[in-house]
Design a protein around this motif. Sequence first.
Motif, short mmCIF file in Angstrom:
data_model
loop_
_atom_site.label_atom_id
_atom_site.label_comp_id
_atom_site.label_asym_id
_atom_site.label_seq_id
_atom_site.Cartn_x
_atom_site.Cartn_y
_atom_site.Cartn_z
N UNK A 296 0.88 -1.44 -0.14
CA UNK A 296 -0.08 0.05 0.10
C UNK A 296 0.76 1.28 0.00
N UNK A 297 0.34 2.22 -0.30
CA UNK A 297 0.90 3.52 -0.52
C UNK A 297 0.41 4.23 0.82
N UNK A 298 1.33 5.07 1.43
CA UNK A 298 1.09 5.58 2.61
C UNK A 298 1.25 7.21 2.75
N UNK A 299 0.82 7.76 3.37
CA UNK A 299 0.72 9.49 3.56
C UNK A 299 1.14 9.79 5.08
N UNK A 300 2.25 10.38 5.29
CA UNK A 300 2.33 10.63 6.89
C UNK A 300 1.53 11.95 7.36
N UNK A 301 1.17 12.08 8.45
CA UNK A 301 0.67 13.11 9.21
C UNK A 301 1.54 14.06 9.42
N UNK A 302 0.99 15.37 9.46
CA UNK A 302 1.85 16.90 9.58
C UNK A 302 2.63 16.59 10.83
N UNK A 303 4.03 16.99 10.77
CA UNK A 303 4.75 17.34 12.09
C UNK A 303 4.62 18.74 12.26
N UNK A 304 5.21 19.05 13.70
CA UNK A 304 5.04 20.38 14.05
C UNK A 304 5.96 20.92 15.09
N UNK A 305 6.94 21.65 14.84
CA UNK A 305 8.18 22.01 15.66
C UNK A 305 7.57 22.81 16.94
N UNK A 306 6.36 23.38 16.81
CA UNK A 306 5.80 23.88 17.97
C UNK A 306 5.85 22.96 19.13
N UNK A 307 5.88 21.48 18.96
CA UNK A 307 5.51 20.69 19.77
C UNK A 307 6.75 20.47 20.71
N UNK A 308 7.94 20.76 20.29
CA UNK A 308 9.23 20.81 20.89
C UNK A 308 9.00 22.03 21.94
#
Length: 351
Positions: A296-308
């Motif tokens: 299957x082809x997959x799509x990643x969820x957004x990352x966020x530097x704010x989480x740091x």
Amino acid sequence: MQLIKAGLCAFGMSGKIFHAPFLKEHPGFFMAAVVERSKEESKEKYPEATIYRSVEEMLQNADIELVIINTPVQTHYEYAKMALEAGKNIIVEKPFTVSVSEAEDLVNLAEEKGLFLSVYQNRRFDRDFLQVHKILNDGKLGNIKEAEIRFDRFRTTPSGKQHKEDPQQTGSGSLHDLGAHLVDQAVQYFGYPEKLFADVFSMKGQEYANDYFEILLYYKDNLRVRLKSSVFTKEAHYAYAIHGEKGSFLQERTDNQENELVAGAIPVYGKEWTEPLKGTDGILNFINENSEPERMLTASEPGNYMDYYQQIYEYIVFGYALPSQGREVVQNMKIIDASLESSKEGKIVYL
């Protein structure tokens, strides 16, 4: 909400892109001070921040409790030590310092002073890194036997940044720069290796610091992890290739936060702020529970530097876990030092 007053040690690319926007947009932080040695570029977007002409002046006069050491790596030890001795908590840009001994000295000093020290490993909050972490945790690949993590660029001409390209300056070169990310990711995924073998050199010539490295990490249970980077890669490889007993996963490096921030994007607290992913960025090929092949082809969820910065805030206010604490990153630096030794001596180095 408790307000954390922070000071930036520089307002170059790192300050403008990776720190100031997040300090401004996070309601729990206030960027009270910034060091600009001759300019006043921060005034336009951050008029509330007092400008100081040196780190020493800021530490002596600014009402701050958190200092971000985002100067060239060769100055990290000096400024971090100065900030700790002034009673300030600190965030240090990666690479932590130029040597393990300097890093250990700072970690010990922070503990003696009862202060915290975190290293800014922002790539832990990239969408592609997080997607690989998710796939590994899902267990669909079974026991992992081989992995490769790459960070390639096509930058065949010198940048002019002496602190990054002068081979005479300790801490210069791709191994400390990009290698700090790849080593951290390998350790986050698989833990600390038993030994390694490395090839580190400059493709542009001996007058420049290393711009190529390949590190082979040896783990228990016959796991091998390869870390690789080159500045002569025009056509991109998959950034992550994970192979296990039940299948494989290939992931592109698709996080675009840095480029969006450079283009003027404003991070938003508490929600996604990056451009949506167009299409897919990974391939998962495995044998399912019914012993049938699935691809299957997959799509990643957004990352966020704010989480740091959210994790930094939660540590200060609620006592939650400190992200990328100094003593943890010292272990990463031992891998970098061992890689230089391995390449120089042409041998496997035990960790």
